[in-house]
Structure formats: C-alpha cells, structure tokens
Design a protein around this motif. Structure first.
Motif, PDB file in Angstrom:
ATOM      1  N   UNK A 139       0.914  -1.273   0.106  1.00  0.00           N
ATOM      2  CA  UNK A 139       0.060   0.132   0.153  1.00  0.00           C
ATOM      3  C   UNK A 139       0.926   1.133  -0.111  1.00  0.00           C
ATOM      4  N   UNK A 140       2.021   1.130   0.684  1.00  0.00           N
ATOM      5  CA  UNK A 140       2.995   2.494   0.575  1.00  0.00           C
ATOM      6  C   UNK A 140       3.340   2.708  -0.719  1.00  0.00           C
ATOM      7  N   UNK A 141       3.663   1.790  -1.517  1.00  0.00           N
ATOM      8  CA  UNK A 141       4.274   1.954  -2.924  1.00  0.00           C
ATOM      9  C   UNK A 141       3.020   2.505  -3.789  1.00  0.00           C
ATOM     10  N   UNK A 142       1.764   2.106  -3.467  1.00  0.00           N
ATOM     11  CA  UNK A 142       0.759   2.733  -4.283  1.00  0.00           C
ATOM     12  C   UNK A 142       0.493   4.118  -3.913  1.00  0.00           C
ATOM     13  N   UNK A 143       0.992   4.494  -2.785  1.00  0.00           N
ATOM     14  CA  UNK A 143       0.479   5.956  -2.205  1.00  0.00           C
ATOM     15  C   UNK A 143       1.389   7.146  -2.502  1.00  0.00           C
ATOM     16  N   UNK A 144       2.647   6.519  -2.593  1.00  0.00           N
ATOM     17  CA  UNK A 144       3.639   7.516  -2.757  1.00  0.00           C
ATOM     18  C   UNK A 144       4.080   8.266  -3.950  1.00  0.00           C
ATOM     19  N   UNK A 145       4.437   9.303  -4.153  1.00  0.00           N
ATOM     20  CA  UNK A 145       4.873   9.989  -5.689  1.00  0.00           C
ATOM     21  C   UNK A 145       6.198   9.931  -5.807  1.00  0.00           C
ATOM     22  N   UNK A 146       6.876   9.994  -7.034  1.00  0.00           N
ATOM     23  CA  UNK A 146       8.052   9.565  -7.511  1.00  0.00           C
ATOM     24  C   UNK A 146       9.272  10.486  -6.561  1.00  0.00           C
ATOM     25  N   UNK A 147       8.949  11.444  -6.149  1.00  0.00           N
ATOM     26  CA  UNK A 147      10.050  12.106  -5.100  1.00  0.00           C
ATOM     27  C   UNK A 147      10.093  11.388  -3.956  1.00  0.00           C
ATOM     28  N   UNK A 148       9.132  10.923  -3.196  1.00  0.00           N
ATOM     29  CA  UNK A 148       9.267   9.975  -2.089  1.00  0.00           C
ATOM     30  C   UNK A 148       9.615   8.587  -2.399  1.00  0.00           C
ATOM     31  N   UNK A 149       9.494   8.338  -3.580  1.00  0.00           N
ATOM     32  CA  UNK A 149       9.709   6.711  -3.979  1.00  0.00           C
ATOM     33  C   UNK A 149      11.298   6.878  -4.255  1.00  0.00           C
ATOM     34  N   UNK A 150      11.716   7.981  -4.832  1.00  0.00           N
ATOM     35  CA  UNK A 150      13.460   8.064  -5.150  1.00  0.00           C
ATOM     36  C   UNK A 150      13.939   8.094  -3.801  1.00  0.00           C
ATOM     37  N   UNK A 151      13.491   9.002  -2.657  1.00  0.00           N
ATOM     38  CA  UNK A 151      14.266   9.238  -1.675  1.00  0.00           C
ATOM     39  C   UNK A 151      14.110   7.899  -0.864  1.00  0.00           C
ATOM     40  N   UNK A 152      13.076   7.036  -0.966  1.00  0.00           N
ATOM     41  CA  UNK A 152      13.092   5.625  -0.167  1.00  0.00           C
ATOM     42  C   UNK A 152      13.998   4.551  -0.833  1.00  0.00           C
ATOM     43  N   UNK A 153      14.276   4.865  -2.245  1.00  0.00           N
ATOM     44  CA  UNK A 153      15.172   3.726  -2.944  1.00  0.00           C
ATOM     45  C   UNK A 153      16.640   4.236  -2.300  1.00  0.00           C
ATOM     46  N   UNK A 154      16.892   5.583  -2.193  1.00  0.00           N
ATOM     47  CA  UNK A 154      18.232   5.912  -1.746  1.00  0.00           C
ATOM     48  C   UNK A 154      18.342   5.467  -0.540  1.00  0.00           C
ATOM     49  N   UNK A 155      17.437   5.654   0.307  1.00  0.00           N
ATOM     50  CA  UNK A 155      17.662   5.170   1.879  1.00  0.00           C
ATOM     51  C   UNK A 155      17.875   3.924   1.919  1.00  0.00           C
ATOM     52  N   UNK A 156      16.971   3.114   1.186  1.00  0.00           N
ATOM     53  CA  UNK A 156      17.291   1.525   1.081  1.00  0.00           C
ATOM     54  C   UNK A 156      18.592   1.155   0.555  1.00  0.00           C
TER      55      UNK A 156
END
Length: 205
Positions: A139-156
């Motif tokens: 559900x998180x990945x369905x809700x986030x936008x591209x900016x937050x998804x990019x930040x999440x990827x870098x954090x991971x």
C-alpha cells in the motif's frame, strides 16, 4: 508592490502523533520503573503486561482524539494522501503490536535482548511481521509519489551498504575476540537508522 504574508494552511499538526507515541513510551517506562522499585523493596511487582497495555490504551485514546479534532482537515485530502497516512499509522501500530507482544512474552528487560521465547510467541510475532510488513509495503508504494519513492530507494541502498559493510567486519572481529558476538538486532537498528536518515534527507532537503 506590497508583499503580503503567506497564509498558513490549516491542517493537522504532524508532530502531535509523535508526541503521543513518546508520552505513551514514557508511561510504559514509568510502569517498568515503578514495578522494579516494588521488586527491590520486597513488594509484589506489577504484571509485565501492565505497562505496555497502559501505554497502548493511552496511545489509542490520544490518536482517537487527534483524529476527531482534525477530521475536517482530512476530509479535503485526496484518496492517495489518505492512503499514505493510513499506511503510516498502520505500520506504526504494527511495530507497537510486535513490541507489546515481545514485552509481555519475555517479561521486564531489554526489548531487543536475546532472551528465550516460547515457540508460540516466535510464530505469532513472525507471522505479524511478515504479513504486516508485506501488506504495508504494497500500500505504501501505491500511495507515494516519484519524489518520495526516489528518497526511499536511496535510503534503502544506504541501509543495505551499512549492513554489508558492518556485518562482515563485526563477524571477523568477534571471531578474533576483538568484539562481542554479532548481534542481529544491533545490525537491524543500524540498517534502519541509516535508511531513515538518508530517506528523510532526500525527502525534505
């Protein structure tokens, strides 16, 4: 031309949920301290579940009041934004539920200790964690936008590198008696901390 001050947008204060969680944690700690004091003076200590349950009740009551006071502001949110925050709250509740289960099962002491657990507790906690994290991530990945998804990827990626660098070094050092035995939870916390710091940096910079 006159510079008009920007009108502040009304909305829920995002620091209040953090404050509620911190207060609930302080209540749990107060219960634990009081129980330890009773035991040291020869009295009957409180049940191990008393503190966590009191903290959970306080947190639920505080969040219910917070939601009620801000329901009009949330009514204007988009479905995507509501899904995002529902996922965040559900994830925090998942972590609190796992912590409560572990605390009740192992009794007083460090929550991240390696104290023995019953097979039933291990199975329940594992099932909650696997199913809960899988659903929350979906559900998180369905809700986030591209900016937050990019930040999440870098954090991971940062968290991954923190683990793969620290784990072998600690393992080798422990084998040479230069460090204590490898602690899985310490590495888990390190990975999450690096992940969170990098994620927040790229999300809010």
């Amino acid at each position: 031309m006159t510079n008009m001050p920007k009108e502040r947008r009304a909305g829920p204060g995002y620091l209040w949920p953090v404050a509620i969680i911190m207060i609930a944690g302080a209540v749990a700690g107060a219960f634990a301290g009081y129980s330890d004091g009773l035991a040291e003076t020869g009295g009957q200590p409180l049940p191990t579940w008393a503190g966590p349950v009191a903290a959970l009740i306080l947190a639920l009551a505080g969040m219910a009041l917070y939601i009620r006071l801000n329901r009009e502001a949330w009514a204007g949110w988009s479905p995507r934004k509501r899904l995002y925050w529902v996922t965040m709250v559900a994830s925090m509740s998942l972590g609190a539920g796992v912590a409560l289960t572990l605390q009740v099962a192992q009794g007083p002491g460090d929550l991240a200790s390696n104290a023995p657990l019953t097979p039933a507790t291990a199975i329940i906690v594992s099932a909650i964690w696997v199913v809960g994290m899988s659903v929350a991530s979906l559900f998180y990945f369905r809700a986030v936008d591209d900016h937050e998804r990019h930040a999440y990827y870098l954090g991971s990626v940062a968290g991954f590198h923190a683990f793969v660098i620290a784990c072998p070094v600690w393992w080798v050092a422990a084998r040479a008696s230069l460090a204590p035995p490898v602690d899985a939870m310490a590495l888990f916390v390190l990975t999450l901390a690096v992940n969170l710091i990098v994620y927040l940096w790229f999300k809010y910079r």
